[in-house]
Design a protein around this motif. Structure first.
Motif, PDB file in Angstrom:
ATOM      1  N   ALA A  45       0.829  -1.206   0.000  1.00  0.00           N
ATOM      2  CA  ALA A  45       0.000   0.000   0.000  1.00  0.00           C
ATOM      3  C   ALA A  45       0.867   1.261   0.000  1.00  0.00           C
ATOM      4  O   ALA A  45       0.564   2.239  -0.693  1.00  0.00           O
ATOM      5  N   ASP A  49       1.020   4.051  -2.982  1.00  0.00           N
ATOM      6  CA  ASP A  49       0.693   5.430  -2.629  1.00  0.00           C
ATOM      7  C   ASP A  49       1.858   6.360  -2.957  1.00  0.00           C
ATOM      8  O   ASP A  49       1.655   7.457  -3.494  1.00  0.00           O
ATOM      9  N   ALA A  52       2.156   6.955  -6.728  1.00  0.00           N
ATOM     10  CA  ALA A  52       1.136   7.884  -7.208  1.00  0.00           C
ATOM     11  C   ALA A  52       1.505   9.325  -6.861  1.00  0.00           C
ATOM     12  O   ALA A  52       1.352  10.242  -7.685  1.00  0.00           O
ATOM     13  N   LYS A  53       1.988   9.530  -5.630  1.00  0.00           N
ATOM     14  CA  LYS A  53       2.384  10.874  -5.209  1.00  0.00           C
ATOM     15  C   LYS A  53       3.600  11.365  -5.981  1.00  0.00           C
ATOM     16  O   LYS A  53       3.696  12.551  -6.335  1.00  0.00           O
ATOM     17  N   ASP A 127      -8.408   7.486   8.663  1.00  0.00           N
ATOM     18  CA  ASP A 127      -7.729   8.383   7.727  1.00  0.00           C
ATOM     19  C   ASP A 127      -6.748   9.292   8.456  1.00  0.00           C
ATOM     20  O   ASP A 127      -5.610   9.476   8.017  1.00  0.00           O
ATOM     21  N   PRO A 136      -1.404   4.336   4.177  1.00  0.00           N
ATOM     22  CA  PRO A 136      -2.815   4.426   3.802  1.00  0.00           C
ATOM     23  C   PRO A 136      -3.719   3.869   4.893  1.00  0.00           C
ATOM     24  O   PRO A 136      -3.382   2.891   5.571  1.00  0.00           O
TER      25      PRO A 136
END
Length: 267
Positions: A45, A49, A52-53, A127, A136
């Motif tokens: 994960a 993540d 993507a960032k 979150d 995440p």
């Protein structure tokens, strides 16, 4: 009787040193495979993540450079985008020892929750906790971490009449702070003790009270932690610092901190 007890403890230790076990808590085992599953879940994960960032940040840099060429952006805009790219975390924020810690902690907090008649609410801020941890919110680690944090708070709130801090408690706090260079050089223990304000003292008392509760349920379970994850403790009070990790001032050690059990490193 002392000899018999010593032999019994030695036998217990010998039986609780399997290299495939990360920790023993009472009659329960936390296998390395369980730790690995949670770690792999978090790793996958986090990597997804982070990628993507990174892709988003790289695009922002490319866009800023393209706009600079047409006069729609400045050198400062490009530098700002490049700084944002450099700040994207690419290193896992946890270690396998953290996974073992949340698994062992959950067993202890479950017992304390039952003792103090508290339970987890239906909705939890996964979150927000995930953002604080750097993983995440969907990961099992974040869910365990969040649940432990909430149980810790609920149990702590249920404790009343915390005892006065002993010199041993304060010396431990002083030494922890000193080790992190959080105390002015030359400060003596006596001046540190006399300079504590009321709120800080109350926070420490609550942390010590929770530590003592954890110790009371951990003792009968004869917790054994694989030496590759030692030393380990459940932190019960941390002091926030600016631009630095929080200062852990009170904690309940898990397992034998001096353990020399012959558990093979699985790495």
């Amino acid at each position: 009787m002392v000899v018999v007890a010593s032999l019994a403890i030695a036998g217990l230790s010998a039986c609780r040193s399997a290299p495939t076990v990360a920790a023993y808590v009472g009659d329960a085992q936390i296998p390395e495979s369980r730790v690995q599953d949670i770690w792999d879940d978090a790793r996958a994960a986090f990597d997804a993540d982070a990628e993507a960032k990174l892709a988003e940040a790289r695009k922002a840099v490319d866009d800023a450079k393209a706009q600079l060429a047409t006069g729609q952006a400045t050198e400062l805009d490009v530098k700002t985008a490049e700084d944002a790219l450099a700040q994207v975390p690419t290193r896992m924020p946890i270690e396998r020892a953290d996974v073992v810690s949340v698994l062992v902690s959950r067993k202890l907090y479950d017992q304390l929750a039952q003792r103090h008649s508290v339970s987890l609410p239906a909705e939890l801020a996964y979150d927000r906790a995930g953002a604080a941890v750097g993983l995440p919110a969907s990961t099992e680690y974040v869910r365990l971490y969040t649940q432990n944090a909430v149980l810790q708070y609920l149990v702590s709130q249920s404790l009343t009449g915390a005892a006065a801090l002993s010199d041993a408690d304060l010396k431990d706090v002083f030494q922890r702070a000193e080790k992190r260079n959080a105390i002015r050089p030359g400060t003596t223990f006596e001046s540190f003790r006399s300079g504590l304000n009321a709120q800080f003292t109350e926070d420490l008392k609550n942390g010590v009270a929770l530590r003592n509760e954890l110790t009371s349920v951990a003792g009968p379970l004869h917790i054994t932690i694989n030496p590759r994850y030692q030393p380990m403790e459940i932190v019960t009070y941390s002091y926030p610092l600016q631009n630095a990790p929080a200062l852990d001032l009170v904690g309940a050690p898990l397992g034998d901190q001096r353990s020399g059990l012959p558990v093979t490193d699985l790495s």
